[in-house]
Design a protein around this motif. Structure first.
Motif, PDB file in Angstrom:
ATOM      1  N   LEU A 288       0.821  -1.205   0.000  1.00  0.00           N
ATOM      2  CA  LEU A 288       0.000   0.000   0.000  1.00  0.00           C
ATOM      3  C   LEU A 288       0.860   1.262   0.000  1.00  0.00           C
ATOM      4  O   LEU A 288       0.524   2.256  -0.647  1.00  0.00           O
ATOM      5  CB  LEU A 288      -0.924  -0.008   1.215  1.00  0.00           C
ATOM      6  N   ALA A 289       1.979   1.204   0.731  1.00  0.00           N
ATOM      7  CA  ALA A 289       2.868   2.367   0.755  1.00  0.00           C
ATOM      8  C   ALA A 289       3.564   2.549  -0.581  1.00  0.00           C
ATOM      9  O   ALA A 289       3.685   3.667  -1.092  1.00  0.00           O
ATOM     10  CB  ALA A 289       3.904   2.208   1.869  1.00  0.00           C
ATOM     11  N   GLY A 290       4.005   1.451  -1.183  1.00  0.00           N
ATOM     12  CA  GLY A 290       4.722   1.534  -2.454  1.00  0.00           C
ATOM     13  C   GLY A 290       3.826   1.902  -3.614  1.00  0.00           C
ATOM     14  O   GLY A 290       4.270   2.505  -4.589  1.00  0.00           O
ATOM     15  N   ALA A 291       2.538   1.553  -3.501  1.00  0.00           N
ATOM     16  CA  ALA A 291       1.611   1.832  -4.601  1.00  0.00           C
ATOM     17  C   ALA A 291       1.030   3.233  -4.537  1.00  0.00           C
ATOM     18  O   ALA A 291       0.383   3.680  -5.473  1.00  0.00           O
ATOM     19  CB  ALA A 291       0.469   0.812  -4.598  1.00  0.00           C
ATOM     20  N   SER A 292       1.260   3.922  -3.430  1.00  0.00           N
ATOM     21  CA  SER A 292       0.683   5.255  -3.259  1.00  0.00           C
ATOM     22  C   SER A 292       1.185   6.196  -4.347  1.00  0.00           C
ATOM     23  O   SER A 292       2.382   6.418  -4.506  1.00  0.00           O
ATOM     24  CB  SER A 292       1.049   5.807  -1.878  1.00  0.00           C
ATOM     25  N   GLY A 293       0.260   6.727  -5.111  1.00  0.00           N
ATOM     26  CA  GLY A 293       0.610   7.683  -6.156  1.00  0.00           C
ATOM     27  C   GLY A 293       1.104   7.053  -7.441  1.00  0.00           C
ATOM     28  O   GLY A 293       1.363   7.747  -8.401  1.00  0.00           O
ATOM     29  N   ARG A 294       1.221   5.707  -7.464  1.00  0.00           N
ATOM     30  CA  ARG A 294       1.732   5.049  -8.667  1.00  0.00           C
ATOM     31  C   ARG A 294       0.663   4.209  -9.370  1.00  0.00           C
ATOM     32  O   ARG A 294       0.617   4.147 -10.582  1.00  0.00           O
ATOM     33  CB  ARG A 294       2.910   4.144  -8.304  1.00  0.00           C
ATOM     34  N   ALA A 295      -0.137   3.499  -8.551  1.00  0.00           N
ATOM     35  CA  ALA A 295      -1.119   2.598  -9.135  1.00  0.00           C
ATOM     36  C   ALA A 295      -2.222   3.386  -9.829  1.00  0.00           C
ATOM     37  O   ALA A 295      -2.735   4.363  -9.301  1.00  0.00           O
ATOM     38  CB  ALA A 295      -1.715   1.701  -8.050  1.00  0.00           C
ATOM     39  N   ALA A 296      -2.569   2.924 -11.032  1.00  0.00           N
ATOM     40  CA  ALA A 296      -3.618   3.596 -11.804  1.00  0.00           C
ATOM     41  C   ALA A 296      -4.964   3.036 -11.385  1.00  0.00           C
ATOM     42  O   ALA A 296      -5.546   2.190 -12.064  1.00  0.00           O
ATOM     43  CB  ALA A 296      -3.370   3.391 -13.295  1.00  0.00           C
ATOM     44  N   SER A 297      -5.472   3.505 -10.263  1.00  0.00           N
ATOM     45  CA  SER A 297      -6.755   3.018  -9.773  1.00  0.00           C
ATOM     46  C   SER A 297      -7.880   3.606 -10.615  1.00  0.00           C
ATOM     47  O   SER A 297      -7.707   4.643 -11.265  1.00  0.00           O
ATOM     48  CB  SER A 297      -6.926   3.407  -8.304  1.00  0.00           C
ATOM     49  N   PRO A 298      -9.065   2.960 -10.616  1.00  0.00           N
ATOM     50  CA  PRO A 298     -10.221   3.547 -11.309  1.00  0.00           C
ATOM     51  C   PRO A 298     -10.470   4.973 -10.819  1.00  0.00           C
ATOM     52  O   PRO A 298     -10.419   5.254  -9.625  1.00  0.00           O
ATOM     53  CB  PRO A 298     -11.365   2.601 -10.918  1.00  0.00           C
ATOM     54  N   ALA A 299     -10.724   5.868 -11.756  1.00  0.00           N
ATOM     55  CA  ALA A 299     -10.792   7.300 -11.436  1.00  0.00           C
ATOM     56  C   ALA A 299     -11.869   7.648 -10.419  1.00  0.00           C
ATOM     57  O   ALA A 299     -11.700   8.571  -9.624  1.00  0.00           O
ATOM     58  CB  ALA A 299     -11.030   8.096 -12.727  1.00  0.00           C
ATOM     59  N   SER A 300     -12.974   6.904 -10.400  1.00  0.00           N
ATOM     60  CA  SER A 300     -14.070   7.244  -9.492  1.00  0.00           C
ATOM     61  C   SER A 300     -14.093   6.350  -8.250  1.00  0.00           C
ATOM     62  O   SER A 300     -15.094   6.310  -7.539  1.00  0.00           O
ATOM     63  CB  SER A 300     -15.417   7.145 -10.211  1.00  0.00           C
ATOM     64  N   LEU A 301     -12.998   5.618  -8.007  1.00  0.00           N
ATOM     65  CA  LEU A 301     -12.976   4.671  -6.884  1.00  0.00           C
ATOM     66  C   LEU A 301     -13.194   5.386  -5.565  1.00  0.00           C
ATOM     67  O   LEU A 301     -12.468   6.329  -5.215  1.00  0.00           O
ATOM     68  CB  LEU A 301     -11.632   3.932  -6.855  1.00  0.00           C
ATOM     69  N   GLY A 302     -14.188   4.941  -4.809  1.00  0.00           N
ATOM     70  CA  GLY A 302     -14.449   5.479  -3.483  1.00  0.00           C
ATOM     71  C   GLY A 302     -15.223   6.778  -3.474  1.00  0.00           C
ATOM     72  O   GLY A 302     -15.520   7.304  -2.392  1.00  0.00           O
ATOM     73  N   LYS A 303     -15.556   7.321  -4.638  1.00  0.00           N
ATOM     74  CA  LYS A 303     -16.243   8.600  -4.687  1.00  0.00           C
ATOM     75  C   LYS A 303     -17.753   8.404  -4.695  1.00  0.00           C
ATOM     76  O   LYS A 303     -18.279   7.491  -5.334  1.00  0.00           O
ATOM     77  CB  LYS A 303     -15.835   9.394  -5.939  1.00  0.00           C
ATOM     78  N   ARG A 304     -18.445   9.286  -3.988  1.00  0.00           N
ATOM     79  CA  ARG A 304     -19.906   9.261  -3.983  1.00  0.00           C
ATOM     80  C   ARG A 304     -20.422  10.096  -5.150  1.00  0.00           C
ATOM     81  O   ARG A 304     -19.999  11.234  -5.334  1.00  0.00           O
ATOM     82  CB  ARG A 304     -20.452   9.813  -2.661  1.00  0.00           C
ATOM     83  N   SER A 305     -21.310   9.511  -5.928  1.00  0.00           N
ATOM     84  CA  SER A 305     -21.835  10.218  -7.100  1.00  0.00           C
ATOM     85  C   SER A 305     -23.335  10.055  -7.193  1.00  0.00           C
ATOM     86  O   SER A 305     -23.929   9.255  -6.503  1.00  0.00           O
ATOM     87  CB  SER A 305     -21.176   9.686  -8.371  1.00  0.00           C
TER      88      SER A 305
END
Length: 305
Positions: A288-305
């Motif tokens: 989790l620390a190494g992936a911070s800012g690097r992993a291309a997560s889904p753009a809307s992950l965790g967002k309320r819409s």
């Protein structure tokens, strides 16, 4: 013990340990590709473990796996109600549901089985060697002399990869996770896809919990999920939200968990075994620390819409 025997045992243990992690992580991968991070995954795993335990004693191992998946889906349905239906915060809701499920399963377990518990009376799924290939040195016993549920996990990863890339529903799910506004404009119903994705993730986590009981431990223990839901989320990150990468990452975590057995077999008895038990959790933090800012997560992950 020869080096070949040690290597064979290590690979076999790694694949066996990776199976529930892979099942939970593959389900979570689909949920996150739809933009929903299910922190309540741990709750679905422990619910599946108890559901599998209860049902297996009544209708057999096969029914235990089905019941485990349904129990995990029930917990996920509660999560989906609040996060997808009422648009509640996913992290807070998932944390609350995990705590609720851990407490509820402990209470139900003591109510059903009493203070003495179920002991080791739970029926389990035996190993099913694949004729021919299971005799291959090292690789054969590791990958092809496993319970049926392990083969299910092996097949599920490429099937999900194909589904995400080659089907209309898979592409729609990916669009929701990346560009929900564009998905809505294209006539896609995000909430329906998200709800179904969360339910699928819950069923897979429940199946993972049932695997812990019916293909590994042979009994239920309160809190036996032991953080596997959170490890599964880290596996999704390490696998870059791709089913095949997630399966490979699960095997890596399974290997980290099996190192304690290997080190003990090599005679490293002077080192406290607790250090080896901590390896998967240390690896989770590092990922989790190494992936911070690097992993291309889904753009809307965790967002309320």
């Amino acid at each position: 013990m020869s080096a070949l025997d040690i290597g064979t045992g290590f690979l076999e243990a790694s694949v066996r340990t990776a199976t529930p992690l892979a099942l939970a992580a593959l389900g979570e991968c689909i949920s996150e590709r739809a933009g929903v991070i299910n922190i309540g995954l741990e709750g679905s795993i422990i619910a599946g473990a108890l559901g599998g335990t209860v049902a297996a004693g009544v209708i057999g191992v096969g029914g235990g796996f089905v019941a485990g998946a349904m129990a995990g889906m029930a917990v996920a349905a509660l999560f989906a109600l609040f996060t997808v239906g009422f648009r509640a915060d996913q992290i807070i809701t998932g944390t609350a549901i995990t705590m609720f499920a851990l407490g509820l399963t402990g209470t139900l377990y003591r109510t059903i089985f009493g203070a003495s518990g179920v002991a080791l009376s739970t029926p389990t799924s035996g190993v099913l060697p694949v004729p021919g290939v299971s005799a291959i040195p090292v690789i054969g016993p590791g990958f092809f002399a496993q319970p049926v549920i392990t083969y299910v996990a092996m097949l599920l990863a490429p099937v999900l990869a194909w589904w995400l890339q080659r089907t209309h529903s898979g592409l729609a799910l990916r669009a929701i996770g990346e560009y929900p506004e564009a998905a809505i404009a294209a006539g896609i119903a995000p909430r329906r896809y998200q709800a179904l994705a969360v339910l699928f993730a819950g069923a897979m986590a429940g199946l993972a919990g049932a695997t812990l009981v019916l293909a590994q431990a042979g009994t239920f223990v309160e809190g036996m999920s032991a953080g596997r839901g959170f490890i599964a989320i880290a596996i999704v990150v390490l696998g870059r939200w791709k089913p095949l990468g997630v399966a490979a990452a699960a095997l890596l975590f399974g290997a980290a968990n099996s190192l304690q057995v290997l080190f003990q077999a090599m005679g490293w008895s002077g080192i406290p075994y607790q250090l080896f038990l901590a390896l998967p959790y240390v690896l989770t933090l590092l990922v989790l620390a190494g992936a911070s800012g690097r992993a291309a997560s889904p753009a809307s992950l965790g967002k309320r819409s």
